[in-house]
Enzyme design. Structure first.
Site, mmCIF file in Angstrom:
data_model
loop_
_atom_site.group_PDB
_atom_site.id
_atom_site.type_symbol
_atom_site.label_atom_id
_atom_site.label_comp_id
_atom_site.label_asym_id
_atom_site.label_seq_id
_atom_site.Cartn_x
_atom_site.Cartn_y
_atom_site.Cartn_z
ATOM 1 C CD GLN A 150 23.033 17.010 -6.369
ATOM 2 O OE1 GLN A 150 22.075 16.542 -6.413
ATOM 3 N NE2 GLN A 150 24.251 16.551 -6.500
ATOM 4 C CE1 TYR A 187 -8.059 -23.115 -5.497
ATOM 5 C CE2 TYR A 187 -7.148 -21.747 -8.076
ATOM 6 C CZ TYR A 187 -7.401 -23.171 -7.089
ATOM 7 O OH TYR A 187 -6.875 -24.448 -7.166
ATOM 8 C CG ASN A 237 -2.021 -25.141 0.145
ATOM 9 O OD1 ASN A 237 -1.591 -25.737 -0.889
ATOM 10 N ND2 ASN A 237 -1.407 -25.945 1.491
#
Lengths: 562, 255
Positions: free
Chosen positions: A158, A344, A493
């Protein structure tokens, strides 16, 4: 009993952390010097304090103040130690491994979220059979050139359209790959992910055999787009630009119904999302972390391609990728928020601990059972490998109090020990279910020996886990590669999901496979133009922590200088 | 009851101690006053009345319920007490008790409790006068060593840290201190609020005594599986293998 190896790879890291000549085995410590230093013993915390002081004036509201910790007792009552990225020489502070402070970690996730794979064959069939267009290597090259103009956010059809600044979207690219060597030979090198060049010969043959003569596009939309929107945007952004590119490249009518067929193929029929959409209760679209299966995660990591001779190393890099994505970003931020989840994950990819534990188990297994993927997949073998590895791991924590101190939380220890057993069982038996069985047994041994394991829910998952390893029931017993963060028993977990990805890859690394679950994903992430260091995950994190990594998606180009 | 439960396998001191704890067969080693226990717990001022959340059950006109008729309320439930807690941290270095065995002790021997088990801490929640009693039982008994175990409501990572030079478990909040008289004193309650008066928790166990009384297996004391190159599985580990194998096979169920 097999030959025993005790390399203790973590000792060097501990010496770097605690200081040369430090007694790593002493059970008693003189903590007094650190009580006076508090957070000021950390350069990074000092930097935070200084930054906050400057910012508070601008903000007009208070900010970082470590004296607010624990009612006036700042961190640093013991030695604040840095972290060594496993197998690398990078040593960074813990803060550098929070994903907010680490651009490489962000880019790793961005590289996943901004990627979809779109088949070319369906579109080519539409072009040839329905529209009577000729599709040749030349037209494909032309199409790919237009696509690499359009995908970053440029117009192709366009008039008077707005476009994106190339400097903001330069990470965007689309390359194709195919199992058809003849076609691959005809594709311009800049647009090709060359399977024959990037993969060892046996892996290349395995991948090409699996994908047949099909052709695919690895679409990586601009990082800045996926960061502003979400993972669900990727296939939409991709499909729009693909459709417009087809219109331009093959001189189609912009409004004809065939365009809808191309868009449908790009959005649905021929698209491979990196993550499945999640159910309403977790409320995420496709290409978000909770939908990334463990098998896909294993395939994204490219260590298997560059170090096929080292199955544990392959697995450990997948663990590193998985723990960062699933623990730090998915559970730690999407699902929970805050800072606690980082450590962790760091336990799994720093200080060569998991490496030492895994190599110990693998050495034991190799000596006893003969070689990678050669141990029988029996409960007896899993029991032997896991018991020996877990007992070794526990003994290291007992013999090196500084190691125990480094993994100061039970969930860290439980995840690391079980992961070493999963890696060991996977690499030795070549079975991901055997690896999972070893994972669960390790948790039980840990819990029984020390009378403690992780936290409430952590323990729940692992104590009931053995029953889902070999279950035939669909919602319980999927092959590990097909499970993911939203698997029923895994959804809540921390400290598990990345390890699951790692141990599912271990099975395939042990077998010498080219991929774990999907050859297309494996090839797409071999794309040399991806920004993150997919061959060496830990190195990438180290670069990010050391402030050596330049990520995409930044806006500095269109903002006033600081 | 003629039947004596066999709570745990093995003839090692760790196995025997585990059975003792589970059976509630605990040796009393000290006598800490009720007031001191309440002070360290920190839920109410020592000597104050128990706050309540509902009227005494006897005044409430309970519905006609067979379960209520079968189960005698605990004193705390009967009085309408709040539910409060005590939480303990146990050092990895031969603390006499360990989280799961605290939970087993509570679940088997105490009524109206909600034990929670983690790696660095173990909490028991119960009606306030009940938890007061249970906590005193713990702190007076061989489940507790003033140096190696500690009532800590938060900040519990000291369980895995090296011990202080004086043998106390590390605590960033410094809730306890070693007195000149060799006794350990709490100077803060379990969540770190300073106490008006220090609480004497008694003398620590010697290293030998702790090694004898502990319920944890360690390769340098009572080993769970021997040591590297010299494996010898404890009976508890053999039993565990059996449990794991059965669970794995049960899940298979191809029917």
């Amino acid at each position: 009993m097999g030959k025993i190896h005790t390399k203790k790879l973590f000792v060097r890291a501990l010496n770097k952390k605690f200081g040369k000549d430090f007694d790593l085995t002493g059970k008693k410590a003189d903590y007094a010097p650190f009580k006076e230093l508090g957070v000021l013993q950390s350069d990074r915390k000092k930097e935070f304090i200084e930054a906050s002081k400057k910012l508070e004036g601008k903000r007009g509201i208070s900010m970082y103040n470590p004296m607010l910790h624990a009612g006036g007792i700042p961190m640093g009552q013991r030695q604040i130690v840095p972290y060594k990225l496993s197998t690398t020489e990078y040593i960074v502070e813990g803060d550098d491994l929070h994903f907010v402070n680490n651009p490489a970690m962000q880019q790793m996730w961005d590289d996943i979220r901004r990627t979809v794979l779109v088949g070319l064959d369906m579109a080519h069939e539409v072009l040839e059979k329905r529209l009577g267009k000729e599709v040749t290597p030349e037209t494909i090259n032309n199409y790919l050139e237009i696509l690499n103009h359009a995908m970053p956010g440029a117009a192709v059809v366009q008039e008077h359209m707005v476009e994106t600044h190339p400097g903001l979207v330069d990470d965007c690219n689309v390359r194709m790959f195919t199992g058809d060597d003849d076609l691959a030979d005809e594709i311009d090198d800049q647009y090709l992910i060359d399977i024959n060049e990037l993969f060892p010969a046996d892996q290349a043959e395995e991948i090409k055999a699996a994908m047949g003569k099909t052709s695919w596009q690895a679409v990586h939309i601009p990082t800045i787009v996926s960061r502003t929107c979400d993972g669900g945007t990727t296939s939409r952004w991709s499909a729009m630009q693909l459709s417009m590119t087809f219109i331009d490249a093959y001189r189609m009518c912009a409004g004809e119904a065939a365009v809808a067929d191309l868009a449908y193929a790009a959005k649905h029929a021929a698209v491979v999302q990196m993550g499945e959409m999640l159910p309403a209760r977790r409320a995420r679209g496709p290409n978000e972390p909770g939908g990334v299966s463990f098998g896909f995660m294993a395939d994204m990591v490219q260590t298997q391609r560059v170090k096929p001779w080292d199955p544990p190393q392959i697995s450990l890099n997948v663990v590193a990728a998985g723990t960062m994505l699933y623990d730090q970003i998915w559970l730690g931020s999407y699902m929970s928020g805050g800072v606690g989840f980082t450590q962790y994950a760091t336990a799994a990819y720093t200080n060569d601990v998991l490496d030492d534990f895994s190599y110990y188990g693998c050495d034991y297994g190799i000596d006893k059972y003969g070689g990678w993927g050669e141990a029988p997949e029996t409960l007896e073998v899993i029991k032997d490998l896991t018991t020996e590895t877990t007992l070794y791991d526990m003994e290291q924590y007992e013999a090196y109090p500084t190691l125990l101190e480094d993994h100061f939380g039970g969930s860290q220890r439980s995840g690391i020990m079980a992961a070493s057993c999963g890696v060991t069982c996977g690499c030795l038996t070549g079975s991901s279910q055997a690896a999972l069985a070893g994972w669960y047994l390790s948790h039980l041994i840990h819990k029984e020996g020390w009378g403690r394991m992780g936290f409430f829910g952590y323990d729940l998952q692992d104590q009931c886990g053995p029953t889902n390893v070999y279950s035939y029931q669909g919602d319980e017993g999927s092959p590990l590669e097909l499970r993911g963060p939203n698997y029923p028993n895994y959804a809540m977990n921390v400290g598990h999901q990345g390890e699951y990805a790692g141990i599912s890859s271990a099975a395939h690394a042990g077998r010498g496979d080219a991929y774990a679950l999907n050859p297309l994903v494996k090839v797409a992430f071999a794309n040399p133009a991806l920004l993150f260091t997919w061959e060496d995950i830990r190195k990438g994190y180290g670069m990010g922590g050391a402030r050596e990594f330049r990520a995409a998606g930044e806006r500095g180009l269109v903002m006033p200088a600081v | 009851m003629a039947y004596t439960p066999q709570y745990y396998p093995g003839s090692t001191s760790a196995g025997v101690n585990r059975r003792k704890h589970m059976a509630g067969d605990l040796e009393k080693l000290r006598d800490i006053s009720d007031m001191d226990i309440v002070a360290v717990m920190g839920h109410r001022t020592p000597g104050a009345d128990y706050p309540s959340t509902h009227p005494p059950l006897a005044e409430m006109g309970e519905p006609d319920c067979p379960v209520r008729q079968l189960v005698e309320p605990t004193p705390g439930a009967a009085a309408g007490d709040r539910i409060r807690y005590s939480q303990f941290t146990d050092s990895m270095y031969n603390s006499p008790s360990i989280p799961y065995w605290r939970t087993y002790w509570a679940a088997i021997n105490c009524r109206g409790v909600d034990p929670g088990t983690l790696s660095g801490r173990q909490i028991i929640e119960a009606r306030e006068r009940d938890i007061d009693n249970y906590t005193k039982t713990i702190m007076d008994s061989e489940m507790y060593c003033p140096a190696l175990s500690c009532m800590r409501g938060c900040t519990v990572h000291g369980h895995s840290l090296r011990l202080e030079e004086n043998g106390l478990m590390f605590d960033m909040l410094a809730r306890c201190e070693m007195g000149d008289d060799g006794n350990v004193y709490y100077n803060k309650d379990q969540v770190g609020v300073p106490l008006d008066q220090k609480v004497n928790a008694g003398k620590p166990m010697s290293e030998d005594e702790a090694a004898k009384r502990t319920t944890i297996f360690r390769y340098d004391n009572v080993a769970f599986g021997g040591s590297i190159g010299d494996r010898k599985f404890d009976e508890g580990l053999i039993a565990l293998h059996h449990v794991w194998e059965r669970r794995s096979k049960w899940g298979f169920r191809p029917e």
